[in-house]
Design an enzyme around this catalytic site. Structure first.
Site, PDB file in Angstrom:
ATOM      1  N   SER A  28      43.123  -2.761  50.316  1.00  0.00           N
ATOM      2  CA  SER A  28      42.901  -2.620  51.754  1.00  0.00           C
ATOM      3  C   SER A  28      43.927  -1.685  52.396  1.00  0.00           C
ATOM      4  O   SER A  28      43.909  -1.473  53.605  1.00  0.00           O
ATOM      5  CB  SER A  28      42.947  -3.992  52.446  1.00  0.00           C
ATOM      6  OG  SER A  28      44.181  -4.642  52.186  1.00  0.00           O
ATOM      7  N   ASN A 115      48.786 -14.798  53.007  1.00  0.00           N
ATOM      8  CA  ASN A 115      47.774 -15.390  53.890  1.00  0.00           C
ATOM      9  C   ASN A 115      48.310 -15.637  55.297  1.00  0.00           C
ATOM     10  O   ASN A 115      47.636 -15.342  56.281  1.00  0.00           O
ATOM     11  CB  ASN A 115      47.227 -16.675  53.274  1.00  0.00           C
ATOM     12  CG  ASN A 115      46.579 -16.415  51.923  1.00  0.00           C
ATOM     13  OD1 ASN A 115      46.379 -15.247  51.548  1.00  0.00           O
ATOM     14  ND2 ASN A 115      46.249 -17.455  51.185  1.00  0.00           N
ATOM     15  N   HIS A 165      14.032  -3.003  89.001  1.00  0.00           N
ATOM     16  CA  HIS A 165      12.986  -2.462  88.102  1.00  0.00           C
ATOM     17  C   HIS A 165      13.013  -0.936  88.099  1.00  0.00           C
ATOM     18  O   HIS A 165      11.993  -0.299  87.835  1.00  0.00           O
ATOM     19  CB  HIS A 165      11.586  -2.946  88.505  1.00  0.00           C
ATOM     20  CG  HIS A 165      11.504  -4.416  88.763  1.00  0.00           C
ATOM     21  ND1 HIS A 165      11.108  -5.319  87.809  1.00  0.00           N
ATOM     22  CD2 HIS A 165      11.803  -5.144  89.869  1.00  0.00           C
ATOM     23  CE1 HIS A 165      11.138  -6.553  88.323  1.00  0.00           C
ATOM     24  NE2 HIS A 165      11.577  -6.467  89.574  1.00  0.00           N
ATOM     25  N   SER A 286      24.674  23.731  75.813  1.00  0.00           N
ATOM     26  CA  SER A 286      23.733  23.777  74.697  1.00  0.00           C
ATOM     27  C   SER A 286      23.991  25.042  73.903  1.00  0.00           C
ATOM     28  O   SER A 286      24.276  26.098  74.471  1.00  0.00           O
ATOM     29  CB  SER A 286      22.295  23.772  75.227  1.00  0.00           C
ATOM     30  OG  SER A 286      21.419  24.330  74.263  1.00  0.00           O
ATOM     31  N   LYS A 292      21.793  24.873  80.183  1.00  0.00           N
ATOM     32  CA  LYS A 292      21.988  23.421  80.053  1.00  0.00           C
ATOM     33  C   LYS A 292      23.414  22.973  80.346  1.00  0.00           C
ATOM     34  O   LYS A 292      24.382  23.638  80.037  1.00  0.00           O
ATOM     35  CB  LYS A 292      21.655  22.969  78.625  1.00  0.00           C
ATOM     36  CG  LYS A 292      20.201  22.986  78.255  1.00  0.00           C
ATOM     37  CD  LYS A 292      19.334  22.033  79.064  1.00  0.00           C
ATOM     38  CE  LYS A 292      19.628  20.574  78.754  1.00  0.00           C
ATOM     39  NZ  LYS A 292      19.248  20.216  77.386  1.00  0.00           N
ATOM     40  N   GLU A 299      26.234   9.782  77.356  1.00  0.00           N
ATOM     41  CA  GLU A 299      25.319   9.425  76.267  1.00  0.00           C
ATOM     42  C   GLU A 299      26.038   8.668  75.147  1.00  0.00           C
ATOM     43  O   GLU A 299      25.525   7.695  74.590  1.00  0.00           O
ATOM     44  CB  GLU A 299      24.672  10.685  75.695  1.00  0.00           C
ATOM     45  CG  GLU A 299      23.740  11.373  76.666  1.00  0.00           C
ATOM     46  CD  GLU A 299      23.360  12.751  76.161  1.00  0.00           C
ATOM     47  OE1 GLU A 299      22.391  12.865  75.398  1.00  0.00           O
ATOM     48  OE2 GLU A 299      24.045  13.725  76.526  1.00  0.00           O
ATOM     49  N   TYR A 326      42.044 -19.747  53.290  1.00  0.00           N
ATOM     50  CA  TYR A 326      41.878 -18.302  53.133  1.00  0.00           C
ATOM     51  C   TYR A 326      40.865 -17.973  52.035  1.00  0.00           C
ATOM     52  O   TYR A 326      40.836 -18.599  50.976  1.00  0.00           O
ATOM     53  CB  TYR A 326      43.232 -17.638  52.789  1.00  0.00           C
ATOM     54  CG  TYR A 326      43.105 -16.134  52.610  1.00  0.00           C
ATOM     55  CD1 TYR A 326      43.172 -15.283  53.701  1.00  0.00           C
ATOM     56  CD2 TYR A 326      42.869 -15.572  51.358  1.00  0.00           C
ATOM     57  CE1 TYR A 326      43.024 -13.913  53.557  1.00  0.00           C
ATOM     58  CE2 TYR A 326      42.727 -14.195  51.201  1.00  0.00           C
ATOM     59  CZ  TYR A 326      42.802 -13.379  52.302  1.00  0.00           C
ATOM     60  OH  TYR A 326      42.651 -12.024  52.160  1.00  0.00           O
ATOM     61  N   GLN A 331      39.576 -10.401  54.479  1.00  0.00           N
ATOM     62  CA  GLN A 331      40.110  -9.040  54.528  1.00  0.00           C
ATOM     63  C   GLN A 331      39.151  -8.117  55.291  1.00  0.00           C
ATOM     64  O   GLN A 331      39.559  -7.063  55.776  1.00  0.00           O
ATOM     65  CB  GLN A 331      40.326  -8.522  53.103  1.00  0.00           C
ATOM     66  CG  GLN A 331      40.846  -7.113  53.006  1.00  0.00           C
ATOM     67  CD  GLN A 331      41.251  -6.758  51.592  1.00  0.00           C
ATOM     68  OE1 GLN A 331      42.263  -7.229  51.092  1.00  0.00           O
ATOM     69  NE2 GLN A 331      40.462  -5.935  50.920  1.00  0.00           N
ATOM     70  N   LYS A 334      39.579  -6.597  59.393  1.00  0.00           N
ATOM     71  CA  LYS A 334      40.331  -5.520  60.036  1.00  0.00           C
ATOM     72  C   LYS A 334      39.495  -4.308  60.427  1.00  0.00           C
ATOM     73  O   LYS A 334      39.604  -3.807  61.553  1.00  0.00           O
ATOM     74  CB  LYS A 334      41.510  -5.111  59.149  1.00  0.00           C
ATOM     75  CG  LYS A 334      42.653  -6.135  59.254  1.00  0.00           C
ATOM     76  CD  LYS A 334      43.714  -5.977  58.220  1.00  0.00           C
ATOM     77  CE  LYS A 334      43.376  -6.628  56.911  1.00  0.00           C
ATOM     78  NZ  LYS A 334      43.224  -8.109  56.968  1.00  0.00           N
TER      79      LYS A 334
END
Ligand code: ARG
Length: 472
Positions: A28, A115, A165, A286, A292, A299, A326, A331, A334
């Site tokens: 890890s 742990n 709506h 664009s 554009k 977004e 544990y 692990q 994270k």
């Protein structure tokens, strides 16, 4: 090669080195290296506790603390070399301290397991991240309040159609609309504070699962690390990842709020709405279409909510059904938490810049809000004040709207000609009048919005105070 030669922490029990596939699949270090500073701080508190317990002497303490400083300095300088046998950042730190200070380093892990160590360092990282998240949320709230102030809370201030709506419903002040988003973000700050409170518990001293025979004092290490409390139950301490799940939920809901802000900016910046124009610095172009101007921040604020919700859903699935205490599955806590914190932290910064600079086209907003139909409820409420039951008033005005739309007759002409309403009702249809009539507490007109504006300042000050930040 033997396990001893590979340098594994747990080599004593094993006769051969771990398979390459095991090392590759279980390591890890690639993502938990960002816990290095937290682990060093936790390790320092732990060894001071070992000395208080008489398990190491003052010289050994000095050596180990110096070794931990060296590791931190080497890492900052980009000079800390990691080895294939370093399963995770915790292993790497202990290995390097021992190389630097010699046999004293071998006492660092006394009475401790990875742990409790991992859980403590991770909580410390999350606490700091939650503080930063709260700060960024409050910064965006400040910008929304500043923009609300810019457009005002008095009669004559900017207004726009309120929607239900996504159909025009009743006009509201622009300040009211902006503050609506601010209140949602303030609830997020409150949730961060709540999550922070439950995260603020030290698992250090819980050992692998059941504590230790050595005379350690988890209260004092908790206090030294600035935690509000120590764990109550060692099994729970080492297997509890509620703080990670809660952080993921808090991040998810922030992301959902930002997605709603984002979708609104996308809509409002269209040619058809034209309610906002993005600052050039917060918009993109664009590659093919020269005209554009695209709302990419908005977004992505919308789109990234999906990924953060995925972090939450995935991690809850990891936790489900795990036995005490544990398990290596933990692990997996994270990466989703780091991803969610990074994603939401970045989205907050970008949205704050966007909202600080976006230009509101209040003429377009007013023109859209001044449709005579927007005052339909005001006409019905006028009849109510004269004793007409609301359901009848609703039907009278509704019929006028229908005739106006069906026959193409101006609504005002029909109102003027209606026996129940007449000329006196026309004043309600004048531009800018309807919004003034949103007078009830918490409503969208000038008087309640002015009051709301005072209340939101108090709420911001309260939340800033809870995070120990100076009131701005
Ligand atoms: N890298 C592991 C984690 O993040 C460390 C704990 C390993 N503990 C163990 N007993 N193998 O959870």
């Amino acid at each position: 090669m033997t396990a001893d030669e590979r340098g594994q922490l747990w080599h004593g029990r094993f006769s051969v080195a771990p398979a390459d596939e095991l090392v590759a699949f279980t390591e890890s270090l690639g993502f938990d290296v960002r816990l290095l500073f937290d682990d060093v701080a936790c390790s320092k508190a732990h060894v001071r506790g070992l000395q208080r317990a008489g398990l190491i002497d003052a010289d050994e303490l000095g050596l180990i603390l110096g070794g931990l400083d060296t590791v931190e300095m080497e890492y900052r300088a980009g000079e800390l070399d990691f080895l294939a046998s370093d399963e995770d950042v915790h292993t790497a730190i202990e290995r390097r301290v021992t190389e630097v200070v010699g046999p004293a380093g071998e006492k660092l892990h006394t009475g401790r397991s990875r742990n409790d160590q991992v859980a403590t360092a991770f909580r410390r990282y999350v606490l700091r991240s939650l503080d930063s998240l709260a700060g960024r949320l409050l910064d965006l709230v400040d910008v929304l309040i500043e923009r609300a102030d810019e457009f005002g809370t008095r009669a004559g201030s900017a207004y726009l159609p309120g929607y239900t709506h996504l159909q025009q419903a009743q006009p509201v002040l622009l300040a009211h609309h902006l503050l609506a988003h601010a209140w949602a973000l303030l609830r997020d700050v409150d949730r961060v504070a709540d999550c922070r409170r439950r995260t603020d518990v030290s698992p250090l001293g819980a050992g692998a699962l059941a504590g230790t025979s050595l005379p350690l004092d988890p209260d004092s290490t908790a206090a030294e690390l600035g935690f509000a409390a120590r764990f109550e139950n060692s099994l729970d301490a080492t297997s509890d990842r509620d703080f990670a799940a809660e952080t993921l939920f808090v991040c998810s809901l922030i992301a959902v709020h930002l997605s709603r802000l984002g979708e609104e900016i996308v809509l409002w910046s269209t040619e058809e709405f034209g309610f906002v124009r993005l600052d050039d610095a917060y918009a993109t172009g664009s590659s093919m279409l020269p005209q554009k101007k695209n709302p990419d921040i908005a977004e992505l604020a919308r789109g990234k909510a999906g990924r953060v919700i995925g972090d939450l859903a995935g991690f809850l699935a990891t936790l489900k059904g795990l036995t005490l205490a544990y398990n290596r599955d933990l692990q997996e806590d994270k990466e989703p938490v780091f991803d969610a914190l990074d994603t939401v932290g970045g989205a907050l910064l970008a949205c704050t810049g966007l909202y600080a600079t976006v230009r509101f086209n209040t003429d377009r907003m007013a023109a859209a809000a001044d449709s005579p139909y927007a005052a339909a409820t005001d006409l019905a409420e006028l009849l109510v004040t004269e004793g007409v039951p609301f359901r009848s008033a609703h039907a009278i005005v509704g019929a006028l709207v229908r005739t106006s739309l069906d026959d193409g007759v101006p609504f005002a002409d029909l109102v003027a000609a209606a026996p129940e309403l007449g000329e006196r009702a026309l004043a309600l249809l004048a531009p800018g009048v309807s919004v003034l009539r949103r007078t009830s507490p918490g409503g969208g007109g000038p008087d309640p919005v002015s009051e709301q504006r005072l209340r939101i300042s108090a709420a911001v000050a309260d939340l800033r105070g809870r995070f120990g930040a100076p009131e701005s």
